[in-house]
Every structure is written in structure tokens, then in C-alpha cells.
Enzyme design. Structure first.
Site, mmCIF file in Angstrom:
data_model
loop_
_atom_site.group_PDB
_atom_site.id
_atom_site.type_symbol
_atom_site.label_atom_id
_atom_site.label_comp_id
_atom_site.label_asym_id
_atom_site.label_seq_id
_atom_site.Cartn_x
_atom_site.Cartn_y
_atom_site.Cartn_z
ATOM 1 N N GLY A 2 0.813 -1.205 0.000
ATOM 2 C CA GLY A 2 0.000 0.000 0.000
ATOM 3 C C GLY A 2 0.847 1.256 0.000
ATOM 4 O O GLY A 2 2.072 1.221 0.134
ATOM 5 N N PHE A 3 0.189 2.372 -0.132
ATOM 6 C CA PHE A 3 0.826 3.676 -0.258
ATOM 7 C C PHE A 3 1.737 3.992 0.931
ATOM 8 O O PHE A 3 2.954 4.179 0.791
ATOM 9 C CB PHE A 3 -0.276 4.723 -0.424
ATOM 10 C CG PHE A 3 0.150 6.151 -0.372
ATOM 11 C CD1 PHE A 3 1.356 6.575 -0.922
ATOM 12 C CD2 PHE A 3 -0.681 7.108 0.215
ATOM 13 C CE1 PHE A 3 1.729 7.920 -0.881
ATOM 14 C CE2 PHE A 3 -0.314 8.442 0.257
ATOM 15 C CZ PHE A 3 0.886 8.844 -0.288
ATOM 16 N N ILE A 4 1.169 4.035 2.130
ATOM 17 C CA ILE A 4 1.943 4.412 3.309
ATOM 18 C C ILE A 4 2.910 3.298 3.702
ATOM 19 O O ILE A 4 4.076 3.556 4.040
ATOM 20 C CB ILE A 4 1.011 4.777 4.473
ATOM 21 C CG1 ILE A 4 0.157 5.997 4.107
ATOM 22 C CG2 ILE A 4 1.800 5.047 5.748
ATOM 23 C CD1 ILE A 4 -0.925 6.337 5.116
ATOM 24 N N TYR A 19 -16.448 3.208 7.309
ATOM 25 C CA TYR A 19 -14.984 3.180 7.418
ATOM 26 C C TYR A 19 -14.541 3.765 8.760
ATOM 27 O O TYR A 19 -13.754 3.166 9.494
ATOM 28 C CB TYR A 19 -14.363 3.958 6.264
ATOM 29 C CG TYR A 19 -12.884 4.238 6.429
ATOM 30 C CD1 TYR A 19 -11.959 3.192 6.511
ATOM 31 C CD2 TYR A 19 -12.407 5.547 6.516
ATOM 32 C CE1 TYR A 19 -10.608 3.446 6.668
ATOM 33 C CE2 TYR A 19 -11.061 5.810 6.672
ATOM 34 C CZ TYR A 19 -10.166 4.757 6.752
ATOM 35 O OH TYR A 19 -8.819 5.007 6.912
ATOM 36 N N LYS A 65 -12.700 1.916 12.112
ATOM 37 C CA LYS A 65 -11.443 2.390 12.687
ATOM 38 C C LYS A 65 -11.608 2.765 14.164
ATOM 39 O O LYS A 65 -10.710 2.554 14.981
ATOM 40 C CB LYS A 65 -10.914 3.579 11.886
ATOM 41 C CG LYS A 65 -10.207 3.160 10.598
ATOM 42 C CD LYS A 65 -9.013 2.275 10.901
ATOM 43 C CE LYS A 65 -8.168 1.968 9.713
ATOM 44 N NZ LYS A 65 -6.982 1.148 10.053
#
Length: 332
Positions: free
Chosen positions: A10-12, A152, A156
Site C-alpha cells: 500500500g501507499f503508506i 470506514y 477504525k
């Protein structure tokens, strides 16, 4: 040091793993390489990490508790950074089950595996979306976050509650990292910057939600990674709070906003894209989408108390770097 990172395709996760490997650490990456967005981009990130001898890639889903536990045991990690999740506010309206499965069931599996492993520090990605319907700005970690406006965000917030319970029951030092609108090279195709640049290069109009009046606390990826790396050795200690700390009174558990603390108008972000591309955007003004807050703004007092001054890349520079990467990666 040995570090176990979920979400390295993934991105991070990709950027964090690269930074840790460059610093000489050994990284075991765990990722399901799902098809939520272009898998070729995820494979390209993993291909770059594969060039490091100290990187070990494990492909698997968080829902596979046995594989996750076995992988964590084999990594012998000192620190766990849990970044893998089903992301995206709007997609959670269309595919709620994937959020329940990955963000709740998968994260519960990660917590159970971590309990058995006993890391020196568990860092766990959360999101500014948990602040939901809050209207007090800027968002502070001590504010209530009990009014999520997307599934979402709800998942979280559930992750934060589960992690607190594990930190309390098993004395597992845990830091929840609430990220604010992260952007930069290798970013996700479902995010505004990626979509805007792609559309503008193809001569298409872009949809501007909230009539262009939205504000976001944009956080450039390098600034975010710098903050995470500095937080990694700062495991919470029960009973030793800082002034204004979010440290739990009953667990080695802390919540930290990770952002620049300088919200920008969405239209200023668009102007930065126009400058980087050298072309004007054709904008279609749209109402605010369901699940999206109008504004986000981070109180970074606690972050600065922990790590010192926060690195902040101006949006003009950050957007330009993304555009340079996009042109090179896609050959346009």
C-alpha cells in the site's frame, strides 16, 4: 532492529518500509495485494522493496489468522506497524462487508497475534475520519470521537477500542496514529490528487465536492513517515502522561494525530495541481458526499510534544512531486 509492517504493498506501508530499509532495519511485510485498486501499482511498490536484501514479503490476508500468527512469529519483530486496512470513505457505502472483514476481523487477528508475540511497541493506523460529526476545530485527541459518519470511520473507531482493550489486558504498549489526508508519490488511485491529475491530463473535468468549500489537513507522505519513525521508539508507559496527553489511565495506550496542523481549502489544492501541470482544471461543483466531513484540522500539540517540530511540506511542493512521479510512472 526487526520490524513487521502490514500493508507494504500500500501507499503508506511502501514508503515506511523503504525508509526503514534505507536506515538498515530488517522489514517483514505482510500484504494481501487485494484488487481494491490497480494491482499493478501494488506490485510495482513491492518490486521496489524486493531490491532490498533485508526485506521479506509475505502475501496473505489479515483474515487468515493462522498465516498472520505464523508470519509474525517468524519475523521475530521488535516493533509492529499495522497499516493494512480496507481504506476509503465512499467505498464503505458500496462494499461494507469488506470493511468488517478486513478492518475488524483482520485487525482482531493482528491484535491476537501481537498478544502472543509481545512486541516492544505496536503502532496502529487510524484515521481523522473517526472525528466524524465533530464541529470543534482543530480536532484534539482528547475530544470525544463517538459520532462516525461513515462505516470506514466506525470500523477504525472499533479498532481503537479493541487495541485499547488488548493494551490494558496484556500490557501491550500501543500507539494509535490518526492520519489526516495523506498524499504524495505512489499514492492511491481512489484519492482526489490521483483522480484530479489523471482527469486533467486526459482533458476531463474534475468533480469538486462540497462546492469547493471543503478544507483538509493535507499531510505529505514524507512528513508522515518522518513522524512515524520518530514515534516508533516512544512506546507509551502506563502512568507516565505528558501535559495534555491522550495516554490511557488504565493501559499503555495513546492516540496521536499525525498531520501538519495547517488545513487548506480544496480549491487551493486544485490550484497547486494546475500550477504543477501547467493547465487549468475544468471543475464540476458537486454537493458534499455522504460520509465526508466538510473540514478536517488536526491539533498537533501532542505530536510536537512527543517528537519535536513537525516536518511540513507545502502543498505546492508536495503536489509537484506527485505530478513528477505520475508522469514518470505512467509515461505521460
Amino acid at each position: 532492529m526487526k520490524i513487521f509492517v502490514t500493508g507494504t504493498a500500500g501507499f503508506i506501508g511502501y514508503h515506511l518500509a523503504q525508509r526503514l530499509l534505507d536506515a538498515g532495519h530488517a522489514v517483514t511485510g505482510f500484504d494481501g495485494v487485494t484488487d481494491y485498486y490497480d494491482v499493478r501499482l501494488k506490485r510495482a511498490r513491492l518490486s521496489g522493496l524486493a531490491n532490498y536484501p533485508a526485506f521479506t514479503a509475505i502475501e496473505g490476508r489479515l483474515e487468515d489468522a493462522e498465516l498472520l500468527t505464523r508470519s509474525l512469529q517468524g519475523a521475530e519483530a521488535d516493533i509492529i506497524v499495522h497499516l493494512a486496512a480496507q481504506a476509503g470513505v465512499r467505498y464503505s457505502i458500496e462494499q461494507p462487508q469488506s470493511y468488517i472483514s478486513s478492518n475488524l476481523v483482520g485487525s482482531a487477528n493482528l491484535l491476537e497475534a501481537a498478544r502472543a508475540h509481545k512486541p516492544a511497541h505496536l503502532l496502529f493506523a487510524s484515521t481523522s475520519s473517526v472525528y466524524g460529526g465533530n464541529t470543534k476545530m482543530p480536532f484534539c485527541e482528547l475530544d470525544a470521537a463517538d459520532a462516525p459518519i461513515s462505516l470506514y470511520a466506525a470500523t477504525k473507531k472499533g479498532d481503537e477500542a479493541m487495541a485499547h482493550a488488548y493494551a490494558h489486558l496484556f500490557d501491550m504498549p500501543t500507539t494509535m496514529l490518526r492520519f489526516f489526508t495523506v498524499y504524495g508519490p505512489w499514492g492511491r488511485p481512489d484519492m482526489a490528487l490521483f483522480k484530479f491529475v489523471a482527469a486533467m491530463l486526459e482533458g476531463r473535468a474534475i468533480d469538486i465536492y462540497g462546492q469547493g468549500e471543503m478544507r483538509r489537513d493535507f499531510t505529505y507522505i514524507d512528513d508522515l513517515i518522518e513522524a512515524i519513525v520518530r514515534i516508533m521508539p516512544l512506546a507509551p508507559v502506563r502512568g507516565m502522561p505528558l501535559a495534555g496527553d491522550s495516554l490511557s489511565p488504565v493501559a499503555p495506550y495513546r492516540v496521536v494525530n499525525v498531520a501538519g496542523g495547517h488545513p487548506e481549502l480544496l480549491m487551493d489544492f486544485v490550484r497547486a495541481i494546475e500550477a504543477a501541470l501547467g493547465k487549468k482544471a475544468a471543475c464540476r461543483m458537486q454537493p458534499l458526499q455522504a460520509g465526508d466531513p466538510r473540514d478536517t484540522s488536526a491539533d498537533t500539540t501532542l505530536l510536537r510534544a512527543l517528537i519535536g517540530e513537525v516536518q511540513r511540506t507545502p502543498i505546492t511542493s508536495g503536489v509537484a512531486k506527485f505530478v513528477d512521479w505520475y508522469r514518470q510512472f505512467y509515461g505521460v
